[in-house]
Structure formats: structure tokens, C-alpha cells
Design an enzyme around this catalytic site. Sequence first.
Site, PDB file in Angstrom:
ATOM      1  N   CYS A 198       0.824  -1.224   0.000  1.00 10.01           N
ATOM      2  CA  CYS A 198       0.000   0.000   0.000  1.00 10.01           C
ATOM      3  C   CYS A 198       0.852   1.265   0.000  1.00 10.01           C
ATOM      4  O   CYS A 198       0.637   2.175  -0.814  1.00 10.01           O
ATOM      5  CB  CYS A 198      -0.972  -0.018   1.175  1.00 10.01           C
TER       6      CYS A 198
ATOM      7  N   HIS B  50      -2.453   1.523   6.849  1.00 13.08           N
ATOM      8  CA  HIS B  50      -2.859   1.361   5.444  1.00 13.08           C
ATOM      9  C   HIS B  50      -3.072   2.731   4.813  1.00 13.08           C
ATOM     10  O   HIS B  50      -3.508   3.672   5.474  1.00 13.08           O
ATOM     11  CB  HIS B  50      -4.146   0.544   5.341  1.00 13.08           C
TER      12      HIS B  50
ATOM     13  N   HIS C  70      -5.971   1.677  -4.113  1.00 13.08           N
ATOM     14  CA  HIS C  70      -5.032   1.179  -3.100  1.00 13.08           C
ATOM     15  C   HIS C  70      -4.624  -0.249  -3.431  1.00 13.08           C
ATOM     16  O   HIS C  70      -5.233  -0.919  -4.266  1.00 13.08           O
ATOM     17  CB  HIS C  70      -5.652   1.247  -1.699  1.00 13.08           C
TER      18      HIS C  70
END
Length: 383
Positions: A298, A346, A358
Site C-alpha cells: 500500500c 494502510h 489502493h
Amino acid sequence: MLPLCGPPPDDPPHPRPDEGNVKLLVAAHRRPRQRSLSGGTARAAVTLALAGAATATCFDGVGQAAPQPTPTQVRARVDQLYREAETATQKYDGAKEKADAAARRLRTLGDEAARTQADLNSARDALGSIAAAQYREGEIDPAVRLMLSDDPRHYLESAEFAQRAGARQSAAVAGVRGRLRKIEQLRGAARGELASLTSRQAELRRHKKTITAKLDEARRLLSRLSPSQRAEVTGQDTGGSPVSSPTAHSTAPTARALGGPGSVTAPTSRAATAVAYAYQKLGSPYVWGATGPHAFDCSGLAQAAYRAAGISLPRTTYAQINSGRRVSRSDLLPGDLVFFYSGISHVGIYVGDGRMIHAPNPSAPVRLAPIDQMPFAGATRVV
């Protein structure tokens, strides 16, 4: 109660039949004695006890296989494992960044030490030449040389030259000493960097072990499901939604990023470039620790997108959130970095209309997803 291990104890010895206890012995022999278990009787008792225990175990259900978890339970556990693995991945990425920096500093120190050593060798050679010349000329008192000289004026000129040569020799000695000190300092700094690098490498191995264990467990859980259940758990089949169709919107990323009809305009051309890059990478696989160009985690995707726009971002999510100006959720614009979970583990790239691009986890490629899919933790506008 008799023990299950070893033979039964012997009967207690009888008292000696003297005159004082004859009556007691007679009375005792009239009472029926309990028969002790021995030989086959004891073995039979053990067998019956074990059989009874086994029967009880079967009836209690302890020996039966545990029930298989439902897809909902698997999804909850897999999501938890992925979050834990991603947290460990960010720690791994941070440790790797520091290890790489330590390795670069170590190489720089090595190069500088090599150059200083070469200068030292040259200075030592020069000192050696001066010492050899002095040895050949001998050590004669200057006053004696003046008296013995056929041409005192020439001698005085030579003496002045020798004095200047002596000053140059002193400077050469001082230079050698300075280079020696510098080499020792460089060696000390190199030892410190090597210790730092060794520590970071051990930290990398620990985080890698944690990540691998959690991802392996997630794979084992998913392998027990049917293909349709796996698709449901990993979000690959949700009726053609943007989350499950990673290439559904990859045909016109630039128009949306730059503010096409019905979309929100990116605040700068660099932010638009980062969004366009993210669109181009839809469908790329998730690989922990990867920063592109063909696979990402990510924070690696966010770093690569802004690298394409000419901006250097830190490697980890908890550093990236501080790399720009914080913005509220209601003020999001395309190109903003959006972060999730309390540990800032994240990150995604906001593209407008409540969505982001993402790199989710190993079971899903780079994709579009709604930002309310995870607990929102904050956002940063890089440019």
C-alpha cells in the site's frame, strides 16, 4: 483405590500368635477377608477403566474433529491476519529504509577511507624521500659547514633552502598525522554503521518471519473454502462493483484526474499525475515490501505514484501521513493520501467521488474501493 501402575501391595503381616493375643487372632480369622486384586484381576480392572475412559471421551465429543469455520468467520480472521501482516510490513519497510541508509553511509565511509589511505601512502612516500636525502647528506653542524665552505654566500643560500625544506618536512609530518587521525575516525564511524546495519538486518528477519507466518495462515484458511466462497471472502465477486473490477475505470484516468465532467479537479498537476499513475497500475499484484513498477504494497503504491510526479515520499504509512498538509475527510481532493486504522497501517490515493485506489492485500490486486470500506484515520495533501 489401587494405583493403575505396578503390582498391588502385599497383605499386612499377621501378628505373632502368643498367649496374649490368641483370642484376637481367632476373632480376626473368623471375619471374612477382602480379596486383593492380583495378576489377571488387576489387568482386567485396568482394561475396563481404559475402555470406560475411551467411551466417555467419545460420548463427550472431545475426540471429534472441530467444526469447519463459516465463510463469515474465515473472512473476519483473514482480514485480521492481513491487518496484522500489513502492520508488520510497514515496520519491515521502515527497517529496510534505515538498513539501506546505513549501507549507503557505510559505502561512503569506505570510499572516503580509501581516498584518505591513498593520500596517506603518498605523504609517507614523500617523507621517506626526505628522510633518505637527509641520511645521504649526513648531520653536519651548520656553523662547521659555514667555516669549511669555499663560498660562504652560496652556503648561506643553501642553508636558507634547507630551512625551507625543513618547514615543508614538518608540514608533511603534520599532514601524515592528520590523515592517520582521520582514518581512525572513519574506521570508528564505519564500525558504528556496521553495527546499525547488522541490527536492522536482524529486525528485518523478525518482521519477515511475522509477515510470512500470518500470510501463510490466511492462505491455509482460504484454501479450505470453495472457489465461490473464496471469491466472496476476498471481495472478488460483488456484482461488478468498482471494488471487484480493477480494470473497469482504467480507460480514462487522466480525464478524471484532471477534472473531467462530473468529477472533482485535482488541486495540482503533480497530484493529477499521481492519480493517473495509480489508475495505470490497477490490477497490479500486491507484494509486501514492493514499490513497483509491476507490484506494490500500500505505501509502495503511494510512494511510486508521487515519484512519477517528481516528489519523494517516505517509505512507510506512519511517515507518509506527516509528509504534507493534513486535510479533513470532507475536504478531500484527488491525489490526497488517505490513511486507515488507528495504527496508520494502510494508505490509499483518493481519486474523487468517495473512492480511492489502493493495494489491499495478497488476495486482491491494486483496485478502486470506497474510502468508507475501512476505519478512516486521516488524510494528507502532499502538494
